[in-house]
Structures are given as structure tokens and as C-alpha cells.
Scaffold this motif. Structure first.
Motif, PDB file in Angstrom:
ATOM      1  N   LYS A 163       0.830  -1.202   0.000  1.00  0.00           N
ATOM      2  CA  LYS A 163       0.000   0.000   0.000  1.00  0.00           C
ATOM      3  C   LYS A 163       0.870   1.261   0.000  1.00  0.00           C
ATOM      4  O   LYS A 163       0.611   2.217  -0.750  1.00  0.00           O
ATOM      5  CB  LYS A 163      -0.914  -0.017   1.223  1.00  0.00           C
ATOM      6  CG  LYS A 163      -1.871   1.155   1.281  1.00  0.00           C
ATOM      7  CD  LYS A 163      -2.768   1.055   2.501  1.00  0.00           C
ATOM      8  CE  LYS A 163      -3.720   2.247   2.574  1.00  0.00           C
ATOM      9  NZ  LYS A 163      -4.591   2.173   3.774  1.00  0.00           N
ATOM     10  N   LYS A 164       1.931   1.261   0.843  1.00  0.00           N
ATOM     11  CA  LYS A 164       2.828   2.419   0.887  1.00  0.00           C
ATOM     12  C   LYS A 164       3.521   2.609  -0.466  1.00  0.00           C
ATOM     13  O   LYS A 164       3.692   3.737  -0.938  1.00  0.00           O
ATOM     14  CB  LYS A 164       3.864   2.225   1.989  1.00  0.00           C
ATOM     15  CG  LYS A 164       3.281   2.283   3.401  1.00  0.00           C
ATOM     16  CD  LYS A 164       4.369   2.066   4.449  1.00  0.00           C
ATOM     17  CE  LYS A 164       3.796   2.105   5.855  1.00  0.00           C
ATOM     18  NZ  LYS A 164       4.828   1.847   6.887  1.00  0.00           N
ATOM     19  N   THR A 165       3.941   1.475  -1.073  1.00  0.00           N
ATOM     20  CA  THR A 165       4.615   1.571  -2.373  1.00  0.00           C
ATOM     21  C   THR A 165       3.683   2.140  -3.432  1.00  0.00           C
ATOM     22  O   THR A 165       4.089   2.983  -4.250  1.00  0.00           O
ATOM     23  CB  THR A 165       5.102   0.174  -2.797  1.00  0.00           C
ATOM     24  OG1 THR A 165       5.970  -0.349  -1.779  1.00  0.00           O
ATOM     25  CG2 THR A 165       5.860   0.250  -4.107  1.00  0.00           C
ATOM     26  N   GLU A 166       2.428   1.679  -3.422  1.00  0.00           N
ATOM     27  CA  GLU A 166       1.465   2.200  -4.393  1.00  0.00           C
ATOM     28  C   GLU A 166       1.229   3.687  -4.179  1.00  0.00           C
ATOM     29  O   GLU A 166       1.144   4.457  -5.152  1.00  0.00           O
ATOM     30  CB  GLU A 166       0.148   1.429  -4.268  1.00  0.00           C
ATOM     31  CG  GLU A 166       0.243  -0.016  -4.763  1.00  0.00           C
ATOM     32  CD  GLU A 166      -1.046  -0.781  -4.543  1.00  0.00           C
ATOM     33  OE1 GLU A 166      -1.922  -0.236  -3.820  1.00  0.00           O
ATOM     34  OE2 GLU A 166      -1.181  -1.900  -5.072  1.00  0.00           O
ATOM     35  N   GLU A 167       1.122   4.113  -2.904  1.00  0.00           N
ATOM     36  CA  GLU A 167       0.943   5.539  -2.633  1.00  0.00           C
ATOM     37  C   GLU A 167       2.162   6.339  -3.083  1.00  0.00           C
ATOM     38  O   GLU A 167       2.030   7.426  -3.665  1.00  0.00           O
ATOM     39  CB  GLU A 167       0.700   5.747  -1.133  1.00  0.00           C
ATOM     40  CG  GLU A 167      -0.624   5.172  -0.646  1.00  0.00           C
ATOM     41  CD  GLU A 167      -0.789   5.298   0.864  1.00  0.00           C
ATOM     42  OE1 GLU A 167       0.210   5.714   1.517  1.00  0.00           O
ATOM     43  OE2 GLU A 167      -1.873   4.999   1.370  1.00  0.00           O
ATOM     44  N   HIS A 168       3.371   5.776  -2.809  1.00  0.00           N
ATOM     45  CA  HIS A 168       4.598   6.466  -3.236  1.00  0.00           C
ATOM     46  C   HIS A 168       4.656   6.562  -4.766  1.00  0.00           C
ATOM     47  O   HIS A 168       5.032   7.623  -5.314  1.00  0.00           O
ATOM     48  CB  HIS A 168       5.802   5.706  -2.704  1.00  0.00           C
ATOM     49  CG  HIS A 168       7.120   6.316  -3.078  1.00  0.00           C
ATOM     50  ND1 HIS A 168       7.575   7.516  -2.558  1.00  0.00           N
ATOM     51  CD2 HIS A 168       8.078   5.904  -3.960  1.00  0.00           C
ATOM     52  CE1 HIS A 168       8.745   7.821  -3.098  1.00  0.00           C
ATOM     53  NE2 HIS A 168       9.070   6.858  -3.934  1.00  0.00           N
ATOM     54  N   LEU A 169       4.290   5.484  -5.436  1.00  0.00           N
ATOM     55  CA  LEU A 169       4.290   5.511  -6.900  1.00  0.00           C
ATOM     56  C   LEU A 169       3.293   6.536  -7.429  1.00  0.00           C
ATOM     57  O   LEU A 169       3.570   7.227  -8.426  1.00  0.00           O
ATOM     58  CB  LEU A 169       3.955   4.113  -7.445  1.00  0.00           C
ATOM     59  CG  LEU A 169       5.044   3.053  -7.283  1.00  0.00           C
ATOM     60  CD1 LEU A 169       4.539   1.702  -7.761  1.00  0.00           C
ATOM     61  CD2 LEU A 169       6.303   3.438  -8.059  1.00  0.00           C
ATOM     62  N   ALA A 170       2.128   6.632  -6.768  1.00  0.00           N
ATOM     63  CA  ALA A 170       1.140   7.617  -7.197  1.00  0.00           C
ATOM     64  C   ALA A 170       1.688   9.036  -7.036  1.00  0.00           C
ATOM     65  O   ALA A 170       1.515   9.890  -7.917  1.00  0.00           O
ATOM     66  CB  ALA A 170      -0.148   7.435  -6.398  1.00  0.00           C
ATOM     67  N   MET A 171       2.376   9.286  -5.907  1.00  0.00           N
ATOM     68  CA  MET A 171       2.967  10.608  -5.690  1.00  0.00           C
ATOM     69  C   MET A 171       4.051  10.895  -6.716  1.00  0.00           C
ATOM     70  O   MET A 171       4.124  12.001  -7.279  1.00  0.00           O
ATOM     71  CB  MET A 171       3.538  10.685  -4.275  1.00  0.00           C
ATOM     72  CG  MET A 171       2.485  10.651  -3.178  1.00  0.00           C
ATOM     73  SD  MET A 171       3.213  10.626  -1.521  1.00  0.00           S
ATOM     74  CE  MET A 171       4.147  12.144  -1.534  1.00  0.00           C
ATOM     75  N   GLU A 172       4.917   9.898  -6.964  1.00  0.00           N
ATOM     76  CA  GLU A 172       5.985  10.097  -7.946  1.00  0.00           C
ATOM     77  C   GLU A 172       5.429  10.319  -9.339  1.00  0.00           C
ATOM     78  O   GLU A 172       5.955  11.121 -10.113  1.00  0.00           O
ATOM     79  CB  GLU A 172       6.923   8.886  -7.939  1.00  0.00           C
ATOM     80  CG  GLU A 172       7.740   8.741  -6.669  1.00  0.00           C
ATOM     81  CD  GLU A 172       8.679   9.911  -6.451  1.00  0.00           C
ATOM     82  OE1 GLU A 172       9.180  10.450  -7.455  1.00  0.00           O
ATOM     83  OE2 GLU A 172       8.904  10.300  -5.288  1.00  0.00           O
ATOM     84  N   LYS A 173       4.339   9.617  -9.649  1.00  0.00           N
ATOM     85  CA  LYS A 173       3.711   9.800 -10.960  1.00  0.00           C
ATOM     86  C   LYS A 173       3.149  11.207 -11.096  1.00  0.00           C
ATOM     87  O   LYS A 173       3.270  11.848 -12.149  1.00  0.00           O
ATOM     88  CB  LYS A 173       2.602   8.764 -11.153  1.00  0.00           C
ATOM     89  CG  LYS A 173       1.961   8.789 -12.533  1.00  0.00           C
ATOM     90  CD  LYS A 173       0.940   7.694 -12.683  1.00  0.00           C
ATOM     91  CE  LYS A 173       0.356   7.704 -14.087  1.00  0.00           C
ATOM     92  NZ  LYS A 173      -0.340   8.955 -14.405  1.00  0.00           N
ATOM     93  N   ALA A 174       2.523  11.684  -9.987  1.00  0.00           N
ATOM     94  CA  ALA A 174       2.005  13.055 -10.016  1.00  0.00           C
ATOM     95  C   ALA A 174       3.139  14.059 -10.204  1.00  0.00           C
ATOM     96  O   ALA A 174       3.017  15.021 -10.972  1.00  0.00           O
ATOM     97  CB  ALA A 174       1.225  13.333  -8.728  1.00  0.00           C
ATOM     98  N   LYS A 175       4.278  13.822  -9.490  1.00  0.00           N
ATOM     99  CA  LYS A 175       5.432  14.711  -9.653  1.00  0.00           C
ATOM    100  C   LYS A 175       5.978  14.653 -11.079  1.00  0.00           C
ATOM    101  O   LYS A 175       6.333  15.677 -11.662  1.00  0.00           O
ATOM    102  CB  LYS A 175       6.524  14.321  -8.663  1.00  0.00           C
ATOM    103  CG  LYS A 175       6.182  14.609  -7.206  1.00  0.00           C
ATOM    104  CD  LYS A 175       7.321  14.196  -6.289  1.00  0.00           C
ATOM    105  CE  LYS A 175       6.995  14.473  -4.833  1.00  0.00           C
ATOM    106  NZ  LYS A 175       8.100  14.046  -3.924  1.00  0.00           N
ATOM    107  N   ALA A 176       6.045  13.435 -11.621  1.00  0.00           N
ATOM    108  CA  ALA A 176       6.554  13.290 -12.987  1.00  0.00           C
ATOM    109  C   ALA A 176       5.643  13.995 -13.984  1.00  0.00           C
ATOM    110  O   ALA A 176       6.117  14.661 -14.921  1.00  0.00           O
ATOM    111  CB  ALA A 176       6.681  11.805 -13.334  1.00  0.00           C
ATOM    112  N   ASP A 177       4.321  13.870 -13.770  1.00  0.00           N
ATOM    113  CA  ASP A 177       3.387  14.562 -14.664  1.00  0.00           C
ATOM    114  C   ASP A 177       3.560  16.076 -14.545  1.00  0.00           C
ATOM    115  O   ASP A 177       3.531  16.795 -15.560  1.00  0.00           O
ATOM    116  CB  ASP A 177       1.952  14.168 -14.320  1.00  0.00           C
ATOM    117  CG  ASP A 177       1.665  12.705 -14.614  1.00  0.00           C
ATOM    118  OD1 ASP A 177       2.422  12.118 -15.416  1.00  0.00           O
ATOM    119  OD2 ASP A 177       0.709  12.150 -14.045  1.00  0.00           O
TER     120      ASP A 177
END
Length: 290
Positions: A163-177
Motif C-alpha cells: 500500500k505504501k509503495t502504491e501511494e509512493h508511486l502515485a505521488m511520484e507519478k504526479a510529480k513526474a506529470d
């Protein structure tokens, strides 16, 4: 129809009549396959009936033997001690029945003590072996429970990490976007600046401006000025080493003043050209940026 087929069909018909008795025989298609299947079934049934008859006959024979032995024992008791089964008290009958039930449960050949003791010993050994196996199974069950608990805890931790990894990936994806959008914005802005610079240079060229006042010329002049400043650094250090010298200090001061005047002239020229450029450049038409 062949003779063997007819004989099979005849025997099958007799067997079905014996089996169903007064009830009607179900209809079936008469062909070689059904006749063979019914004939094989008839043979199996007759073999089973013969085996059952043999078992029944054997049981009848053993019953007769047991009854004969009972009669013999009863006659023996009557002759020796004048005791019969009917003359026993209710307690004696209960004890006798318990003795018989114990012998049957232990599967002894008779009710003698020599038969009961080995049977009881065997039963005790089986009881100890069963208890030992139960203890081993309890230990294995306890170990399995511990392993299951550890597996459940690990599963829970893995789910939390996932769950933490998925949340981190979502945050990183938002930053990348966001970075992608910023890069696109900067790229478009850079293209807009290039267009505006080119338009301004074309307007300046059309108005007869000195080519030395273009952006590229000013950049080149600034680079030269920076290079001259860097060149003066070792000269100043070298000059500082000569300041301690007594011979001809006036000549050194003259050289220093000449270098300062040259540097000041370059800075003044650069500043004047920048000012002239700022005064002569008209406001370019702004290209709409999206």
C-alpha cells in the motif's frame, strides 16, 4: 441368431425372472452388445450369490457348533457343580455377560485369564502408541499454528508495504506529470522567446541598427569582458609582488593606471551599447503563448 447368443439370452431371461419375481421385466433392446453386458452382469450376480450362500452356510455351521458347545458346557456345569445358566442370580448373569462382552471386545478365543492378559497388554500398548502419536500431532499442530501466525503477520506487513509503495508511486507519478507539464511550458516559452528575439533582431536590422548591438554581439562582448577580467587577476597578483620593489615605482603605477583605464573603457563601451540597445529596441509584438 447364433446358438451361443440364444443360450446367453435364455439364461439372461431366467435370471431376470428370478430377480424381478412377479414384477414385469423392463424392456431392453436385444442386440449383441446389450446381451453381452447383461450376461456379464448375470455372471457377477450369480458369483456373488454363491459367495453369500457359502458365507451363510458357514455361519449356520458355526452357529450349530457354538450351540453344541454351549449345550456341552451347560451339561458339564450341571453334572459337575449342579449349576445352570437359569439358576444364576441377576448379578451373576450381569458378570457373565460382562465377561462375554469383554472377550468379544478384546477378540480373545475364550474367557480364560491366559487369553485376557495378553489382549489387555496389547490394548495398553496400542493406547500408549496412540497417545504418543497424539502428542506428536499436537506438537506439529502447535508448530503449524506458529508458522501460520508468522505467515499472517508477514502477509499483513507485505500488504502495508504494498500500500505504501502504491501511494509512493502515485505521488511520484504526479510529480513526474507535473515536471512533464513544466518542461512543456518551459519549452514552449523558450520557443516563444526565440521567436520574439528573432523578430526583434529583424526589426532592428530593418531600422538600420548597428550589428554590434545585437544580442549575439553583446553576449560575445560580455564574454570578452569576462575573459579580460580573468586575465587581470594574475596580473594583479603579479603586480602585488612588484609593489614591494623599491626601484621605479612610478613606472609600475603608470602601467597600473593604463590597465585600469583600459578596463574602464571596455566597461563603459559595454554599458553604452547596452543602453543604446535598450533605447533603440521597440517593443516587439507579443506572440500568444499557450
Amino acid at each position: 441368431m447364433e446358438a451361443g447368443m440364444e443360450e446367453k439370452l435364455r439364461r439372461i431371461t431366467l435370471w431376470l425372472k428370478r430377480t424381478f419375481g412377479d414384477q414385469p421385466i423392463p424392456q431392453y433392446e436385444v442386440n449383441s452388445r446389450t446381451v453381452d453386458i447383461l450376461y456379464e452382469l448375470m455372471e457377477c450376480n450369480e458369483t456373488r450369490d454363491r459367495d453369500v450362500s457359502l458365507v451363510i452356510d458357514d455361519m449356520k455351521q458355526k452357529t450349530a457348533e457354538y450351540e453344541s458347545e454351549v449345550n456341552y458346557l451347560q451339561d458339564l456345569l450341571m453334572e459337575s457343580v449342579n449349576l445352570s445358566f437359569n439358576s444364576l442370580s441377576s448379578a451373576g448373569t450381569s458378570y457373565l455377560n460382562a465377561l462375554v462382552d469383554s472377550a468379544m471386545a478384546l477378540e480373545t478365543k475364550d474367557t480364560s485369564l491366559a487369553s485376557f492378559i495378553p489382549a489387555i497388554n496389547d490394548l495398553t500398548s496400542d493406547l500408549h502408541a496412540t497417545e504418543s502419536r497424539n502428542r506428536e500431532m499436537e506438537l506439529e499442530l502447535t508448530s503449524l499454528r506458529k508458522k501460520l501466525t508468522a505467515a499472517l503477520v508477514l502477509e499483513k506487513h507485505l500488504q502495508e508495504d504494498l500500500k505504501k509503495t502504491e501511494e509512493h508511486l502515485a505521488m511520484e507519478k504526479a510529480k513526474a506529470d507535473s515536471r512533464t507539464q513544466n518542461m512543456k511550458f518551459l519549452k514552449d516559452k523558450s520557443e516563444d522567446f526565440k521567436f520574439r528575439i528573432k523578430a526583434a533582431e529583424e526589426q532592428l536590422s530593418a531600422s538600420g541598427m548597428d550589428p554590434s548591438l545585437t544580442h549575439q554581439s553583446l553576449v560575445s562582448l560580455s564574454e570578452k569582458l569576462t575573459d579580460l577580467k580573468q586575465q587581470t587577476v594574475p596580473l594583479k597578483k603579479k603586480l602585488e609582488s612588484y609593489l614591494d620593489l623599491t626601484p621605479n615605482p612610478s613606472l609600475a603605477r603608470v602601467k597600473i593606471e593604463e590597465a585600469k583605464r583600459e578596463l574602464n573603457a571596455l566597461e563603459a563601451e559595454f554599458s553604452s551599447k547596452v543602453d543604446m540597445m535598450a533605447l533603440s529596441v521597440p517593443e516587439p509584438s507579443k506572440r500568444r503563448f499557450t
